[in-house]
Scaffold this active site. Structure first.
Site, PDB file in Angstrom:
ATOM      1  N   CYS A 166      -0.425   4.065   2.377  1.00  0.00           N
ATOM      2  CA  CYS A 166      -0.270   3.920   3.914  1.00  0.00           C
ATOM      3  C   CYS A 166       1.178   4.000   4.095  1.00  0.00           C
ATOM      4  O   CYS A 166       1.113   4.691   5.243  1.00  0.00           O
ATOM      5  CB  CYS A 166      -0.726   2.321   3.906  1.00  0.00           C
ATOM      6  SG  CYS A 166      -2.311   2.003   3.451  1.00  0.00           S
ATOM      7  N   ASP A 167       2.067   3.431   3.466  1.00  0.00           N
ATOM      8  CA  ASP A 167       3.432   3.482   3.797  1.00  0.00           C
ATOM      9  C   ASP A 167       4.616   4.168   3.229  1.00  0.00           C
ATOM     10  O   ASP A 167       5.419   4.226   3.366  1.00  0.00           O
ATOM     11  CB  ASP A 167       3.929   2.006   3.597  1.00  0.00           C
ATOM     12  CG  ASP A 167       3.249   1.156   4.295  1.00  0.00           C
ATOM     13  OD1 ASP A 167       2.364   1.547   5.372  1.00  0.00           O
ATOM     14  OD2 ASP A 167       2.878  -0.122   4.093  1.00  0.00           O
ATOM     15  N   CYS A 210       0.992  -1.203   0.072  1.00  0.00           N
ATOM     16  CA  CYS A 210      -0.099  -0.102   0.103  1.00  0.00           C
ATOM     17  C   CYS A 210       0.953   1.302  -0.042  1.00  0.00           C
ATOM     18  O   CYS A 210       1.493   1.601   1.058  1.00  0.00           O
ATOM     19  CB  CYS A 210      -0.817  -0.078   1.250  1.00  0.00           C
ATOM     20  SG  CYS A 210      -1.976   1.270   1.445  1.00  0.00           S
TER      21      CYS A 210
END
Length: 312
Positions: free
Chosen positions: A137-138, A134
């Site tokens: 997300c990261d 992701c």
């Protein structure tokens, strides 16, 4: 006799926890069935920085625990159990679990979807230590670093462009000689400085003495010749796999196996609702899953009212 609930939620990810919270606050008897822990795949994220209300970010596992605590405080019941079978037709739905059966007048399917993995040795051990699924997300964890994105579709290209705003260097590894993504993306990749590694497949994940990723070995799809790409992170963007096999033949799915439901979250079966990553939708994020959970309970209440009778 099996216990009867107003709402049974299958899965304790952000969509499932939100559905449980809203159901309990509406005075409905709600149960959440989860075989691992609250948070779903969100729990694997070391830091979530795009969920409102946490300006410094928050760990995915911690956020999942907070979501469960909020739903429990409102009166929802959580059970650690694996769902082994469902019968979703009719006014009362039956759910079989490894700890016994239960029944519910409505069911919220929140089983999520997992990333399609690269299938390389040591991949699981490197999750959160250099391997991610992701970019949204990261990505912030790789600011100023070097990363490689594996894939050639719109998602992979979108991830590469997102990461190009953060990382010092971005490689896009694709097994073909042309991208599957929309042609307009190629110019954007060039402008962003993304280096495309054509006709290459991931062959091995390289790690250092500290157990963290140090690079990606790729092999030419024609000759088999290998080369190593030094990088701090590898983002797999080769598709997702919805956890919906249990519902096949009972609820309408799309060709990829996602639950077909519009923004009301109603599925093809009356009284059954689909939320989060298991639902066919354009954007899959924590915040969109929680929105689904709230919508599902709104329309579940409408359904229960139409069926007659108060809470169980």
């Amino acid at each position: 006799m099996a216990e009867l609930y107003d709402v049974a939620v299958l899965g304790a990810g952000p969509g499932g926890c939100t559905a449980a919270l809203y159901a309990a606050r509406a005075g409905l008897r709600a149960v959440v069935l989860e075989q691992l822990s609250a948070g779903g795949q969100m729990a694997d994220a070391p830091l979530i920085e795009n969920y409102p209300g946490f300006p410094e970010g928050i760990g995915g596992f911690e956020l999942g625990q907070l979501m469960q605590q909020g739903a429990e405080r409102a009166g929802a019941e959580f059970r650690l159990a694996q769902v082994t079978g469902v019968q979703l037709a009719g006014p009362v739905k039956r759910i079989e679990t490894d700890s016994g059966p239960l029944e519910a007048r409505t069911v919220v399917l929140a089983t999520g979807a997992g990333p399609r993995t690269l299938g390389l040795a040591g991949e699981d051990a490197l999750r959160g230590r250099g391997v991610s699924y992701c970019a949204a997300c990261d990505g912030m964890l790789y600011r100023g670093k070097t990363v490689a994105v594996v894939g050639g579709g719109n998602t992979a290209v979108g991830d590469a462009l997102h990461l190009a705003k953060l990382a010092a260097k971005v490689y896009l590894v694709h097994r073909r000689g042309t991208l599957r993504a929309a042609p307009v993306y190629r110019q954007a990749l060039d402008a962003a400085g993304v280096e495309i590694v054509w006709n290459a497949r991931p062959a091995a994940l390289l790690r250092g003495a500290d157990g963290r990723l140090t690079g990606l070995r790729v092999a030419d799809t024609a000759s088999g010749a290998a080369r190593d790409i030094a990088c701090d992170g590898v983002f797999a963007a080769i598709g997702r796999v919805p956890d919906t096999a249990l519902f096949r033949g009972q609820v309408e799915l799309d060709a990829a196996g996602y639950l077909l439901a519009d923004e009301t979250t109603r599925t093809s079966v009356p009284g059954v609702f689909a939320v989060g990553d298991a639902r066919a939708k354009a954007v899959r994020q924590v915040v969109t899953a929680t929105a689904d959970g709230a919508a599902a309970v709104h329309f579940a209440q409408e359904y229960l009212t139409e069926q007659g009778g108060g809470p169980a």
